[in-house]
Write a protein that holds these residues in place. Structure first.
Motif, PDB file in Angstrom:
ATOM      1  N   ILE A  61      -5.662  -0.373  -1.280  1.00 35.02           N
ATOM      2  CA  ILE A  61      -5.363   0.059  -2.647  1.00 35.02           C
ATOM      3  C   ILE A  61      -6.639   0.468  -3.372  1.00 35.02           C
ATOM      4  O   ILE A  61      -6.668   1.452  -4.121  1.00 35.02           O
ATOM      5  N   LEU A 106       0.826  -1.212   0.000  1.00 38.57           N
ATOM      6  CA  LEU A 106       0.000   0.000   0.000  1.00 38.57           C
ATOM      7  C   LEU A 106       0.859   1.260   0.000  1.00 38.57           C
ATOM      8  O   LEU A 106       0.626   2.176  -0.791  1.00 38.57           O
ATOM      9  N   CYS A 127       2.277   2.339  -3.360  1.00 40.51           N
ATOM     10  CA  CYS A 127       1.373   3.079  -4.253  1.00 40.51           C
ATOM     11  C   CYS A 127       1.434   4.570  -3.948  1.00 40.51           C
ATOM     12  O   CYS A 127       1.509   5.408  -4.862  1.00 40.51           O
ATOM     13  N   ASN A 141      -3.310   0.427 -10.365  1.00 36.87           N
ATOM     14  CA  ASN A 141      -2.865  -0.184  -9.113  1.00 36.87           C
ATOM     15  C   ASN A 141      -3.360  -1.624  -9.044  1.00 36.87           C
ATOM     16  O   ASN A 141      -4.547  -1.877  -9.244  1.00 36.87           O
ATOM     17  N   LYS A 164      -4.280  -4.632   0.251  1.00 36.57           N
ATOM     18  CA  LYS A 164      -4.922  -4.660  -1.065  1.00 36.57           C
ATOM     19  C   LYS A 164      -6.286  -3.965  -1.035  1.00 36.57           C
ATOM     20  O   LYS A 164      -6.670  -3.285  -1.985  1.00 36.57           O
TER      21      LYS A 164
END
Length: 240
Positions: A154, A107, A110, A131, A151
């Motif tokens: 994200i 995370l 990103c 992403n 995730k």
């Protein structure tokens, strides 16, 4: 002049397929990797794609890495945040380091990559972020509170950043792969893997190139009206 895209974790598995698909579509690709120099060198020699080594969990490393890409290839027009790690274990057995490493890489990476590239895209009025989330970020998974949380984060990150980028011609989307036939999945015991496949309506694991073609579309001019979306590519296993 070809647009420049950075693919994090771009020299193996799904990342390799993404790098190759974007090169095929005319992008100048910079494939980031974290540790395996020998494999990255072999990838570069085989594909002709430039490789750059840095740790996406480090804001400073991301800023320096993006600067190196821009000096070597030109301004960064697109970023595919694919780099990710697993440190699986149930909550009671999971260490604080296992939690932090996964959150910071999957995370945090990103955020770090967006922080290093968003301003340039804004100035040029064009940009793409894709992403790579996960079916386990949508549905959860036993023994993966760290990975599932990262995730899932994200997907929220994608929707929020999409709102910031839209008026500047920057789209931000996510892809949530299901179980894909990669080295990581191949390491799953055969009896466990057969149970996983039994739950996939199409009756097989996905292929890395099937994820890559979705990424390539979202990076294209044809996807300019798509932002803040998550594309699930999972064979029908989780319809979200």
């Amino acid at each position: 002049m070809a647009r420049v895209v950075i693919v994090t974790g771009g020299t193996r598995g799904i990342g390799e397929a993404i790098s190759l698909a974007l090169k095929e579509d005319g992008f100048t690709v910079a494939a980031n990797y974290a540790g395996n120099d020998e494999r990255a060198k072999a990838f570069a020699e085989r594909t002709g794609i430039a490789v750059f080594k840095w740790d996406v969990s480090s804001p400073e490393a991301c800023a320096a890495g993006v600067s190196a890409v821009e000096q070597g290839l030109g301004p960064v027009d697109a970023v595919v945040n694919n780099a990710g790690i697993t440190r699986d274990g149930t909550l009671l057995k999971m260490s604080y380091d296992d939690w932090k490493e996964v959150i910071d890489t999957n995370l945090g990476g990103c955020f770090n990559m967006a922080k290093a590239t968003f301003a340039g895209m804004k100035d040029r009025k064009w940009g793409r972020f894709v992403n790579i989330g996960s079916i386990n970020g949508q549905a959860g998974q036993y023994g993966q509170v760290n990975y599932a949380a990262a995730k899932s984060g994200i997907h929220g990150f994608t929707k929020a950043l999409a709102q910031e980028g839209a008026r500047f011609g920057i789209t931000v989307n996510a892809i949530a792969p299901g179980y894909i036939d990669t080295d990581m999945v191949a390491a799953v015991p055969a009896d466990v893997l057969s149970k996983i496949v039994a739950k996939i309506p199409v009756g097989r694991l996905g292929q890395a190139h099937e994820i890559a073609r979705g990424v390539a579309f979202l990076c294209s001019d044809n996807a300019a009206f798509i932002t803040g979306s998550t594309l699930s590519i999972n064979g029908g296993q989780h319809m979200y």
